[in-house]
Design an enzyme around this catalytic site. Sequence first.
Site, PDB file in Angstrom:
ATOM      1  N   GLU A   1      28.617  26.479 -14.364  1.00 51.08           N
ATOM      2  CA  GLU A   1      27.517  27.027 -13.546  1.00 51.08           C
ATOM      3  C   GLU A   1      26.374  27.621 -14.360  1.00 51.08           C
ATOM      4  O   GLU A   1      25.969  28.759 -14.138  1.00 51.08           O
ATOM      5  CB  GLU A   1      28.088  28.070 -12.571  1.00 51.08           C
ATOM      6  CG  GLU A   1      29.141  27.490 -11.646  1.00 51.08           C
ATOM      7  CD  GLU A   1      29.797  28.527 -10.741  1.00 51.08           C
ATOM      8  OE1 GLU A   1      29.430  29.706 -10.794  1.00 51.08           O
ATOM      9  OE2 GLU A   1      30.713  28.135  -9.985  1.00 51.08           O
TER      10      GLU A   1
ATOM     11  N   ASN B   1      30.893  21.910 -15.648  1.00 53.25           N
ATOM     12  CA  ASN B   1      31.266  22.032 -14.239  1.00 53.25           C
ATOM     13  C   ASN B   1      30.211  22.836 -13.472  1.00 53.25           C
ATOM     14  O   ASN B   1      29.764  23.887 -13.953  1.00 53.25           O
ATOM     15  CB  ASN B   1      32.623  22.771 -14.180  1.00 53.25           C
ATOM     16  CG  ASN B   1      33.303  22.720 -12.829  1.00 53.25           C
ATOM     17  OD1 ASN B   1      33.524  21.638 -12.293  1.00 53.25           O
ATOM     18  ND2 ASN B   1      33.651  23.879 -12.276  1.00 53.25           N
TER      19      ASN B   1
ATOM     20  N   HIS C   1      31.641  21.945  -3.103  1.00 55.77           N
ATOM     21  CA  HIS C   1      31.797  22.916  -2.012  1.00 55.77           C
ATOM     22  C   HIS C   1      30.779  22.514  -0.940  1.00 55.77           C
ATOM     23  O   HIS C   1      29.600  22.829  -1.056  1.00 55.77           O
ATOM     24  CB  HIS C   1      31.508  24.338  -2.508  1.00 55.77           C
ATOM     25  CG  HIS C   1      32.468  24.838  -3.533  1.00 55.77           C
ATOM     26  ND1 HIS C   1      33.791  25.094  -3.246  1.00 55.77           N
ATOM     27  CD2 HIS C   1      32.306  25.149  -4.841  1.00 55.77           C
ATOM     28  CE1 HIS C   1      34.396  25.537  -4.338  1.00 55.77           C
ATOM     29  NE2 HIS C   1      33.524  25.573  -5.325  1.00 55.77           N
TER      30      HIS C   1
ATOM     31  N   ASP D   1      36.015  21.869  -1.096  1.00 63.23           N
ATOM     32  CA  ASP D   1      36.314  22.435   0.225  1.00 63.23           C
ATOM     33  C   ASP D   1      35.116  22.150   1.122  1.00 63.23           C
ATOM     34  O   ASP D   1      33.997  21.977   0.643  1.00 63.23           O
ATOM     35  CB  ASP D   1      36.703  23.922   0.194  1.00 63.23           C
ATOM     36  CG  ASP D   1      35.823  24.789  -0.680  1.00 63.23           C
ATOM     37  OD1 ASP D   1      34.629  24.476  -0.843  1.00 63.23           O
ATOM     38  OD2 ASP D   1      36.334  25.808  -1.188  1.00 63.23           O
TER      39      ASP D   1
HETATM   40  O1  G3I Z   1      43.028  40.337  -8.708  1.00 62.97           O
HETATM   41  C1  G3I Z   1      42.115  41.350  -8.292  1.00 62.97           C
HETATM   42  C2  G3I Z   1      42.840  42.526  -7.756  1.00 62.97           C
HETATM   43  O2  G3I Z   1      43.600  43.118  -8.787  1.00 62.97           O
HETATM   44  C3  G3I Z   1      41.810  43.519  -7.216  1.00 62.97           C
HETATM   45  O3  G3I Z   1      42.454  44.622  -6.668  1.00 62.97           O
HETATM   46  C4  G3I Z   1      40.938  42.849  -6.163  1.00 62.97           C
HETATM   47  C5  G3I Z   1      39.870  43.781  -5.606  1.00 62.97           C
HETATM   48  O4  G3I Z   1      38.631  43.134  -5.498  1.00 62.97           O
HETATM   49  O5  G3I Z   1      40.312  41.765  -6.749  1.00 62.97           O
HETATM   50  C6  G3I Z   1      41.183  40.778  -7.241  1.00 62.97           C
HETATM   51  O6  G3I Z   1      40.419  39.816  -7.911  1.00 62.97           O
HETATM   52  C7  G3I Z   1      39.726  38.903  -7.087  1.00 62.97           C
HETATM   53  C8  G3I Z   1      40.138  37.500  -7.534  1.00 62.97           C
HETATM   54  O7  G3I Z   1      39.375  36.543  -6.863  1.00 62.97           O
HETATM   55  C9  G3I Z   1      41.621  37.220  -7.282  1.00 62.97           C
HETATM   56  O8  G3I Z   1      41.881  37.237  -5.904  1.00 62.97           O
HETATM   57  C10 G3I Z   1      38.251  39.114  -7.275  1.00 62.97           C
HETATM   58  O9  G3I Z   1      37.858  40.336  -6.715  1.00 62.97           O
HETATM   59  C11 G3I Z   1      37.486  37.978  -6.637  1.00 62.97           C
HETATM   60  O10 G3I Z   1      36.113  38.105  -7.007  1.00 62.97           O
HETATM   61  C12 G3I Z   1      38.002  36.652  -7.140  1.00 62.97           C
HETATM   62  O11 G3I Z   1      37.289  35.621  -6.486  1.00 62.97           O
HETATM   63  C13 G3I Z   1      37.338  34.373  -7.139  1.00 62.97           C
HETATM   64  C14 G3I Z   1      35.940  33.900  -7.470  1.00 62.97           C
HETATM   65  O12 G3I Z   1      36.004  32.609  -8.056  1.00 62.97           O
HETATM   66  C15 G3I Z   1      35.252  34.865  -8.415  1.00 62.97           C
HETATM   67  O13 G3I Z   1      34.079  34.358  -8.939  1.00 62.97           O
HETATM   68  C16 G3I Z   1      38.017  33.381  -6.215  1.00 62.97           C
HETATM   69  O14 G3I Z   1      39.389  33.740  -6.057  1.00 62.97           O
HETATM   70  C17 G3I Z   1      37.921  31.968  -6.785  1.00 62.97           C
HETATM   71  O15 G3I Z   1      38.330  31.043  -5.815  1.00 62.97           O
HETATM   72  C18 G3I Z   1      36.482  31.658  -7.150  1.00 62.97           C
HETATM   73  O16 G3I Z   1      36.433  30.384  -7.728  1.00 62.97           O
HETATM   74  C19 G3I Z   1      35.131  29.907  -8.070  1.00 62.97           C
HETATM   75  C20 G3I Z   1      35.285  29.011  -9.288  1.00 62.97           C
HETATM   76  O17 G3I Z   1      35.939  29.697 -10.332  1.00 62.97           O
HETATM   77  C21 G3I Z   1      33.933  28.501  -9.773  1.00 62.97           C
HETATM   78  N1  G3I Z   1      33.184  27.876  -8.680  1.00 62.97           N
HETATM   79  C22 G3I Z   1      33.071  28.636  -7.460  1.00 62.97           C
HETATM   80  C23 G3I Z   1      34.447  29.097  -6.960  1.00 62.97           C
HETATM   81  C24 G3I Z   1      34.315  29.836  -5.652  1.00 62.97           C
HETATM   82  O18 G3I Z   1      33.609  31.029  -5.768  1.00 62.97           O
END
Ligand code: G3I
Length: 300
Positions: A127, A167, A204, A235
């Site tokens: 990105e 990517n 997406h 998705d």
């Molecule tokens: O694990 C922590 C937890 O310990 C904490 O208490 C909680 C509170 O916010 O957060 C948890 O982490 C979260 C993590 O996902 C695991 O669930 C983060 O806040 C959250 O921001 C994170 O989101 C991820 C996101 O990337 C972050 O940029 C999504 O799961 C994940 O699906 C998403 O994936 C991205 C790809 O890497 C790149 N392309 C876009 C895609 C969708 O956004």
Amino acid sequence: ASTLGAAAAQSGRYFGTAIAAGRLGDSTYSTIAGREFNMITAENEMKPDATEPQRGQFNFSSGDQIYNWATQRGLKVRGHTLAWHAQQPSWWGSLSGSSLRQAMIDHINGVMAHYKGKLAYWDVVNEAFNEDGSRRNSNLQNTGNDWIEVAFRTARAADPSVKLCYNDYNIENWSYGKTQGVYRMIQDFKSRGVPIDCVGLQTHFTGGSSLPGNFQQTLSSFAALGVDVALTEVDVTNASTSQYQGLTQACMNVPRCVGITVWGVRDSDSWRSNESPLLFDGGGNKKAAYNSVLNALNAA
Ligand code: G3I
């Protein structure tokens, strides 16, 4: 074939999913994941904040949990991701210029050494472009415009066996500025011998029933530059069957489209869970979109 992975394998391709380590104890989840898919991406566990929380102190516990779960079942793994403006370790925030550049290089070397020879692909850079095709402003971009090629050269030297991918999202419509910006970078890298093997289109999709303009032309145009292409984080709003069918068909029509990965197993596992964008519902049942994808894979 009766599963997504086996159906894709008929044409030498893979069908993957993103896995969250914290969900592997859920037997409905792990049963579907192990049965249907033959390529696995860690949803968050191999990102820089997870793998190098303190400078020089690498932590592969969650990444390895996913890697081991996958390989024990004979599934391959895509690495995601080494250099990105988001999900950086907090200590990167106090660095800039040559010290941040060196931290990125050290990070790539440390993570890739751990997984050397074990992964099929790495998303080296994620990105890095704006919607208009210019470079996205970030602390990494501010270290110099060559940061992306430095990342790829570092990655090639660290593990010559793994395919190195760029990517991004919103690079599916051929007429779109961002698509053209990424295209020009790949063209430039190829012409100058900067190592790059593949482009990941996240895919997406939001709304509508048709694909973004000339989606298949985008795939074949990237491929014509001499790189593999893959749909890496699919998705689709409300799991539109026509969009799922169309994106699968487009990949099958392009010889260098090597595989498709959906970004999660059940709707309830998705970062877009309120849009029901995946192939299994919250109860783990196959949705209509699952059948449209399976049929398209089997027809190829
Ligand atoms: O694990 C922590 C937890 O310990 C904490 O208490 C909680 C509170 O916010 O957060 C948890 O982490 C979260 C993590 O996902 C695991 O669930 C983060 O806040 C959250 O921001 C994170 O989101 C991820 C996101 O990337 C972050 O940029 C999504 O799961 C994940 O699906 C998403 O994936 C991205 C790809 O890497 C790149 N392309 C876009 C895609 C969708 O956004």
